[in-house]
Design a protein around this motif. Sequence first.
Motif, short mmCIF file in Angstrom:
data_model
loop_
_atom_site.label_atom_id
_atom_site.label_comp_id
_atom_site.label_asym_id
_atom_site.label_seq_id
_atom_site.Cartn_x
_atom_site.Cartn_y
_atom_site.Cartn_z
N PHE A 67 13.84 23.18 -10.10
CA PHE A 67 15.12 22.99 -10.77
C PHE A 67 16.13 23.92 -10.12
CE2 PHE A 67 13.04 26.37 -13.14
CZ PHE A 67 14.03 27.30 -13.33
N ARG A 68 17.40 23.56 -10.21
CA ARG A 68 18.45 24.32 -9.55
C ARG A 68 19.45 24.84 -10.58
NH1 ARG A 68 19.91 24.39 -4.46
NH2 ARG A 68 18.64 22.56 -3.99
N PRO A 69 19.30 26.11 -10.98
CA PRO A 69 20.27 26.67 -11.93
C PRO A 69 21.57 27.03 -11.23
CG PRO A 69 18.75 28.37 -11.29
CD PRO A 69 18.28 27.09 -10.62
N HIS A 70 22.65 27.03 -12.00
CA HIS A 70 23.90 27.56 -11.46
C HIS A 70 23.75 29.08 -11.43
CE1 HIS A 70 28.10 27.40 -10.32
NE2 HIS A 70 28.20 28.54 -10.95
N VAL A 71 24.11 29.68 -10.31
CA VAL A 71 24.00 31.13 -10.13
C VAL A 71 25.39 31.69 -9.88
CG1 VAL A 71 23.04 32.98 -8.69
CG2 VAL A 71 21.67 30.92 -9.16
N LEU A 72 25.70 32.75 -10.58
CA LEU A 72 26.97 33.45 -10.40
C LEU A 72 26.66 34.88 -9.97
CD1 LEU A 72 30.06 33.39 -10.74
CD2 LEU A 72 29.72 34.00 -13.13
N VAL A 73 27.22 35.30 -8.86
CA VAL A 73 27.03 36.67 -8.38
C VAL A 73 28.38 37.37 -8.43
CG1 VAL A 73 26.34 38.13 -6.44
CG2 VAL A 73 25.13 35.97 -6.85
N LEU A 74 28.44 38.46 -9.18
CA LEU A 74 29.68 39.23 -9.33
C LEU A 74 29.45 40.65 -8.81
CD1 LEU A 74 30.52 38.24 -13.01
CD2 LEU A 74 31.63 37.38 -10.96
#
Length: 176
Positions: A67-74
């Motif tokens: 599965f492909r989760p949405h990833v946010l890198v801050l």
Amino acid sequence: MSEVSVVLLRGINVGGRNSLPMAELRAMLEGLGAEDCRTYIQSGNAVVRGGVEAETLSDAIAAAKGFRPHVLVLHLDTYREVLDACPFAAQGQADGKSVHVYFADGTPQEPDAQTRALATGTETLAVRQGAAYLHAPDGIGRSKLAAKLDKALTVPVTARNWTTAQAIRALAEDIA
């Protein structure tokens, strides 16, 4: 000294779906070159030293887990700015589960009047450059506004309550 980043994954380990143990997430992050990887609870919160690309991590999870989760890198400075801009920080300090920060991957739009009208008399919403903030003192479990907010903001978002957001900040500050 390498830069510190906060990594937020959307929609993992929820309701028995999209299972990703945090030990596996840390191993994936390390495999992508991150150092000092630490995670917080099971909902896809990590802090790392060194660069990690959101798309690369999402691809790695897809390859390993299907599965492909949405990833946010801050970057830590950006994460701090989002939290420092919260107009409901005082309410969050008093009750960390009543304030939710919707970290945005892009600039969120103001929800239309119809969506805003879903707010109960106790709910308050604020939208800023990189986030939306919802104060829901009666909880978000039955909140009609919270249920529609993801789509109404028009950019991918992932929400954390104030308690969790502050705990992630503390982890990141610890390795900074």
